[in-house]
Design a protein around this motif. Structure first.
Motif, PDB file in Angstrom:
ATOM      1  N   MET A 177       0.817  -1.206   0.000  1.00 22.03           N
ATOM      2  CA  MET A 177       0.000   0.000   0.000  1.00 22.03           C
ATOM      3  C   MET A 177       0.853   1.259   0.000  1.00 22.03           C
ATOM      4  SD  MET A 177      -2.887  -1.345  -0.304  1.00 22.03           S
ATOM      5  CE  MET A 177      -3.650   0.275  -0.467  1.00 22.03           C
ATOM      6  N   ALA A 178       1.972   1.239   0.724  1.00 22.29           N
ATOM      7  CA  ALA A 178       2.856   2.410   0.755  1.00 22.29           C
ATOM      8  C   ALA A 178       3.419   2.714  -0.629  1.00 22.29           C
ATOM      9  CB  ALA A 178       3.991   2.182   1.740  1.00 22.29           C
ATOM     10  N   LEU A 179       3.831   1.671  -1.345  1.00 21.73           N
ATOM     11  CA  LEU A 179       4.405   1.872  -2.677  1.00 21.73           C
ATOM     12  C   LEU A 179       3.346   2.304  -3.685  1.00 21.73           C
ATOM     13  CD1 LEU A 179       6.865  -1.147  -2.717  1.00 21.73           C
ATOM     14  CD2 LEU A 179       7.455   1.272  -2.566  1.00 21.73           C
ATOM     15  N   ALA A 180       2.114   1.828  -3.505  1.00 15.77           N
ATOM     16  CA  ALA A 180       1.016   2.290  -4.357  1.00 15.77           C
ATOM     17  C   ALA A 180       0.753   3.776  -4.109  1.00 15.77           C
ATOM     18  CB  ALA A 180      -0.243   1.474  -4.087  1.00 15.77           C
ATOM     19  N   GLY A 181       0.802   4.181  -2.836  1.00 19.77           N
ATOM     20  CA  GLY A 181       0.626   5.587  -2.499  1.00 19.77           C
ATOM     21  C   GLY A 181       1.730   6.451  -3.082  1.00 19.77           C
ATOM     22  N   LYS A 229       7.110   3.470 -10.265  1.00 21.61           N
ATOM     23  CA  LYS A 229       6.441   2.267 -10.760  1.00 21.61           C
ATOM     24  C   LYS A 229       7.336   1.041 -10.553  1.00 21.61           C
ATOM     25  CE  LYS A 229       3.577   4.154 -14.525  1.00 21.61           C
ATOM     26  NZ  LYS A 229       3.379   4.103 -16.000  1.00 21.61           N
ATOM     27  N   TYR A 230       8.611   1.202 -10.861  1.00 24.69           N
ATOM     28  CA  TYR A 230       9.556   0.088 -10.712  1.00 24.69           C
ATOM     29  C   TYR A 230       9.626  -0.354  -9.251  1.00 24.69           C
ATOM     30  CZ  TYR A 230      13.892  -2.535 -10.411  1.00 24.69           C
ATOM     31  OH  TYR A 230      14.825  -3.514 -10.149  1.00 24.69           O
ATOM     32  N   MET A 231       9.726   0.599  -8.358  1.00 22.16           N
ATOM     33  CA  MET A 231       9.792   0.269  -6.930  1.00 22.16           C
ATOM     34  C   MET A 231       8.533  -0.459  -6.478  1.00 22.16           C
ATOM     35  SD  MET A 231      11.606   3.758  -5.467  1.00 22.16           S
ATOM     36  CE  MET A 231      11.632   3.190  -3.758  1.00 22.16           C
ATOM     37  N   GLU A 232       7.384  -0.039  -7.009  1.00 24.13           N
ATOM     38  CA  GLU A 232       6.131  -0.714  -6.656  1.00 24.13           C
ATOM     39  C   GLU A 232       6.116  -2.137  -7.201  1.00 24.13           C
ATOM     40  OE1 GLU A 232       1.267  -0.122  -6.987  1.00 24.13           O
ATOM     41  OE2 GLU A 232       2.608   1.261  -8.047  1.00 24.13           O
ATOM     42  N   GLU A 233       6.540  -2.307  -8.449  1.00 20.97           N
ATOM     43  CA  GLU A 233       6.550  -3.634  -9.071  1.00 20.97           C
ATOM     44  C   GLU A 233       7.463  -4.603  -8.321  1.00 20.97           C
ATOM     45  OE1 GLU A 233       7.832  -2.884 -13.024  1.00 20.97           O
ATOM     46  OE2 GLU A 233       5.953  -1.920 -13.649  1.00 20.97           O
ATOM     47  N   GLN A 234       8.583  -4.084  -7.826  1.00 20.53           N
ATOM     48  CA  GLN A 234       9.586  -4.927  -7.176  1.00 20.53           C
ATOM     49  C   GLN A 234       9.439  -4.956  -5.651  1.00 20.53           C
ATOM     50  OE1 GLN A 234      11.592  -6.789  -9.083  1.00 20.53           O
ATOM     51  NE2 GLN A 234      10.599  -5.867 -10.858  1.00 20.53           N
ATOM     52  N   SER A 235       8.439  -4.270  -5.124  1.00 19.36           N
ATOM     53  CA  SER A 235       8.217  -4.189  -3.665  1.00 19.36           C
ATOM     54  C   SER A 235       9.466  -3.678  -2.946  1.00 19.36           C
ATOM     55  CB  SER A 235       7.807  -5.557  -3.099  1.00 19.36           C
ATOM     56  OG  SER A 235       6.587  -5.981  -3.647  1.00 19.36           O
TER      57      SER A 235
END
Length: 306
Positions: A177-181, A229-235
């Motif tokens: 959720m943090a990375l989506a935010g 986006k990359y950080m979100e994809e890779q958690s």
């Protein structure tokens, strides 16, 4: 007197029951279809309203971005920084009182949640509202996850505890959720840039697998969005921010190492840099004058050294 039903009576009764079943089924089918059509209509109206809101000239103003930074983003980052510091300490100091530390982290996360929850985000900037919701959900999930480990935190080693926490379902969802935010916030910056400079599509739909030749031609704000986006994809979580990853990628390309190693995409370079822990908090500020002197950015504190 013969009380048995005649065959015609039986057939009539069966026919009546069959028609009744068909009628009931038709009724419920009609209800379902009507509900689905109503929902479709509501969703279409919602989407149209969403597009209308985003088209507002007051959407994603610099004031909104700055306000969000101070009232939502910063409280969340303050908690994350304390969490990252606790991780480092637990790995290096086995005698650390991890139980007390977790209780303090939960207390901090609760305070930051209460602070960010009351922040007003104008409806003309729905992506910022989405980011606020995601950050709030993340903090609440961190509270739930860490609380469950408080009583047993001093058992075993720090590395074992961290391994257990990071396998916890609530913790994984908190990171998600943090990375989506974060992505929603950086997309808001792209929306701001598109309004300020209508000649460029800053809110790019490009994927992180895009060719490096295309990456080089993108404006900084779009690069930052792709890094988010990359950080979100890779958690990927940690102390660094999307702009730090952007700067490290551009520095890597400038050194010629990408060509030497035959790396072709933004994602492949990001993989190499993050897996070798080559990205650090502050990388962007170190490279800002070298690469981004003329690039447009919103006046947010993390884009400035002062």
């Amino acid at each position: 007197m013969d009380k048995r039903l005649a065959r015609t009576d039986i057939l009539f009764a069966l026919g009546f029951l069959f028609m009744l079943v068909v009628a009931v089924a038709a009724f419920f089918y009609g209800v379902q279809v009507g509900t689905e059509r109503a929902n479709d209509g509501t969703q279409q109206e919602s989407a149209a309203a969403h597009e209308e809101v985003e088209a507002s000239p007051n959407a994603y103003s610099l004031q909104d971005l700055v306000s969000f930074y101070h009232t939502v983003f910063l409280p969340y980052r303050e908690f994350v920084n304390e969490w990252n510091e606790a991780e480092r300490k637990w790995l290096s100091v086995e005698s650390a009182d991890r139980s007390s530390a977790i209780k303090e982290l939960v207390k901090l996360a609760s305070a930051q949640y209460d602070s960010a929850k009351i922040a007003y985000i104008p409806p003309v900037s729905p992506l910022l509202q989405e980011a606020q919701d995601d950050y709030l959900k993340s903090l609440k999930l961190y509270i739930n996850s860490l609380s469950s480990f408080a009583s047993s935190a001093n058992e075993g080693t720090g590395s074992i505890l961290l391994s257990q926490i990071k396998k916890d379902a609530f913790y994984k969802e908190a990171v998600k959720m943090a990375l989506a935010g974060q992505t929603a916030y950086y997309r808001s910056m792209a929306k701001w840039a598109s309004i300020v400079d209508m000649t460029t599509d800053y809110d790019s739909q490009a994927k992180t697998l895009l060719e490096l030749s295309e990456w080089k031609s993108l404006p900084l704000i779009t690069k930052n969005l792709l890094s988010a986006k990359y950080m979100e994809e890779q958690s990927l979580t940690g102390s660094f921010l999307p702009q730090d990853l952007t700067a490290r990628i551009d520095g890597f390309l400038a050194s010629g190492q990408a060509e030497t190693m035959k790396l072709k995409t933004m994602g492949s370079v990001a993989d190499l840099l993050t897996r070798t822990d080559a990205v650090r908090d502050g990388d962007f500020l170190q490279q800002k004058s070298r690469f981004y002197g003329s690039q447009m950015l919103p006046q947010l504190p993390f884009f400035s050294a002062s």
